[in-house]
Design an enzyme around this catalytic site. Sequence first.
Site, PDB file in Angstrom:
ATOM      1  CB  ALA A 184      -0.939  -0.025   1.203  1.00  0.00           C
ATOM      2  CG  ASN A 241       4.720   6.663  -3.004  1.00  0.00           C
ATOM      3  OD1 ASN A 241       3.867   7.114  -2.238  1.00  0.00           O
ATOM      4  ND2 ASN A 241       5.964   7.085  -2.999  1.00  0.00           N
ATOM      5  CB  VAL A 242       3.714   1.414  -7.069  1.00  0.00           C
ATOM      6  CG1 VAL A 242       3.126   0.693  -8.283  1.00  0.00           C
ATOM      7  CG2 VAL A 242       4.988   2.146  -7.460  1.00  0.00           C
ATOM      8  CG  ASP A 294       1.887  -2.349   3.250  1.00  0.00           C
ATOM      9  OD1 ASP A 294       2.176  -1.749   2.192  1.00  0.00           O
ATOM     10  OD2 ASP A 294       2.710  -2.506   4.184  1.00  0.00           O
ATOM     11  NE  ARG A 306      21.681   0.320  -4.393  1.00  0.00           N
ATOM     12  CZ  ARG A 306      22.390   0.223  -5.503  1.00  0.00           C
ATOM     13  NH1 ARG A 306      22.101  -0.680  -6.395  1.00  0.00           N
ATOM     14  NH2 ARG A 306      23.386   1.034  -5.732  1.00  0.00           N
ATOM     15  NE  ARG A 328      22.840  -1.900  -9.509  1.00  0.00           N
ATOM     16  CZ  ARG A 328      21.859  -1.116  -9.882  1.00  0.00           C
ATOM     17  NH1 ARG A 328      20.637  -1.558  -9.899  1.00  0.00           N
ATOM     18  NH2 ARG A 328      22.082   0.128 -10.249  1.00  0.00           N
ATOM     19  CB  VAL A 347       4.539  -3.525  -9.980  1.00  0.00           C
ATOM     20  CG1 VAL A 347       5.069  -2.133 -10.277  1.00  0.00           C
ATOM     21  CG2 VAL A 347       3.196  -3.713 -10.688  1.00  0.00           C
ATOM     22  CB  SER A 348       8.148  -6.023  -6.496  1.00  0.00           C
ATOM     23  OG  SER A 348       6.907  -5.973  -5.852  1.00  0.00           O
ATOM     24  CG  ASN A 349      11.941  -2.461 -10.114  1.00  0.00           C
ATOM     25  OD1 ASN A 349      11.820  -3.121 -11.125  1.00  0.00           O
ATOM     26  ND2 ASN A 349      11.729  -1.164 -10.055  1.00  0.00           N
ATOM     27  CG  ASP A 396      10.598   0.618 -19.493  1.00  0.00           C
ATOM     28  OD1 ASP A 396      10.697   1.458 -18.571  1.00  0.00           O
ATOM     29  OD2 ASP A 396      10.974  -0.567 -19.368  1.00  0.00           O
ATOM     30  NE  ARG A 441       9.257   6.343 -16.736  1.00  0.00           N
ATOM     31  CZ  ARG A 441       9.680   5.589 -15.744  1.00  0.00           C
ATOM     32  NH1 ARG A 441      10.519   4.598 -15.971  1.00  0.00           N
ATOM     33  NH2 ARG A 441       9.263   5.835 -14.512  1.00  0.00           N
ATOM     34  CG  HIS A 476      11.888  -2.249 -15.585  1.00  0.00           C
ATOM     35  ND1 HIS A 476      11.565  -1.189 -16.402  1.00  0.00           N
ATOM     36  CD2 HIS A 476      11.650  -1.819 -14.316  1.00  0.00           C
ATOM     37  CE1 HIS A 476      11.147  -0.180 -15.655  1.00  0.00           C
ATOM     38  NE2 HIS A 476      11.196  -0.539 -14.398  1.00  0.00           N
TER      39      HIS A 476
END
Length: 309
Positions: free
Chosen positions: A10, A12-13, A34, A83, A89, A119-121, A149, A152, A176
């Site tokens: 829950a 921002n995205v 969340d 991060r 990383r 969506v998570s990176n 992408d 954009r 991505h």
Amino acid sequence: MVNKITVVGAGNVGATTAQRVAEKELANTVVMVDVVEGIPQGKALDMWQSAPIEGYDSRLIGTNSYAETAGSDVVIITAGIARKPGMSRDDLLNTNAGIVKSVSEEIKKTSPNAIIIVVSNPLDVMCYVAKEVTGFPRERVIGMAGVLDTARYRGFLAEALNVSVRDIQAMVLGGHGDTMVPLISYTNVSGIPITQLIAQDKLNAIVDRTRNGGAEIVKHLKTGSAYYAPSAGAVQMAEAIVNDQQRILPCAAWLQGEYGMKDLFLGVPCRLGRKGVEAVVEVELTSDERAALEKSAEAVREPMRAVKL
Ligand SMILES: NC(=O)c1ccc[n+]([C@@H]2O[C@H](COP(=O)([O-])OP(=O)(O)OC[C@H]3O[C@@H](n4cnc5c(N)ncnc54)[C@H](O)[C@@H]3O)[C@@H](O)[C@H]2O)c1
């Protein structure tokens, strides 16, 4: 409209995604879950109070438990951390992999028939975690990155040409990250090839800006990263699925021989409908585009090997 869409995370995205899903009435019930107590509850209540103004009837629920998410038709995973200073990383990779793993275990138990949009990176690797942990078929685990992408890229082109964003057709493929592959040969404005409308150096600058699209926003915001366009991307995919639109959108899909690659998630054109990924569309690539896609695949395989499941 489907019965239930769950958004995990829950932040921002996640919150923006839940709001967009409700405003489009894609589901009767929109659940936000969340780990932080109070945040999903408070945000869901606040969003629900906008329903009489915006005029939607999707009910919003915020919770810390998966009980309310049971039987979801679509689950959008946005949980994760950004991060932090001193974090490598790989640390981030394994922290978010742990989060996506625990989320995926819950989804498998409570919504075994759901279609998952990740969506998570780092995106392509988190898709792999979700697929491995749930054991869902590839049709039902899809990553959102290419839509963002591409948006954009289309936005920058529309600005440079002073034309409507609606008339710009384009596709950004690959992982991505900085190795993403904007397909110039498939970029056109109402059918007119882009190379007839813009000088090569300007186009190259737009391609570069697209590659760094996320970083440009982080630089402005200083804390946090983009969420308006990312949530719009996730919801466009959810809408294509829920309304069985059979749209062709660039999504991270588990490749099984397409583009000569196997056993990895990579951004490719997918036809999205009620079953999820109904087809991976193979298009001809120039030798440069093919080489760039291979390079991008390597950039995905490396962290995939490093991830601990
Ligand atoms: N794929 C893309 O194109 C794209 C674009 C933007 C952001 N992202 C990624 O989306 C993720 C979310 O970004 P954000 O800006 O919303 O971050 P955020 O920090 O605002 O929100 C993340 C939320 O996840 C929650 N969370 C953590 N662990 C959880 C768990 N186990 N279960 C449920 N929720 C949990 C946190 O409490 C927080 O509310 C990040 O990984 C970010 O990198 C991806």
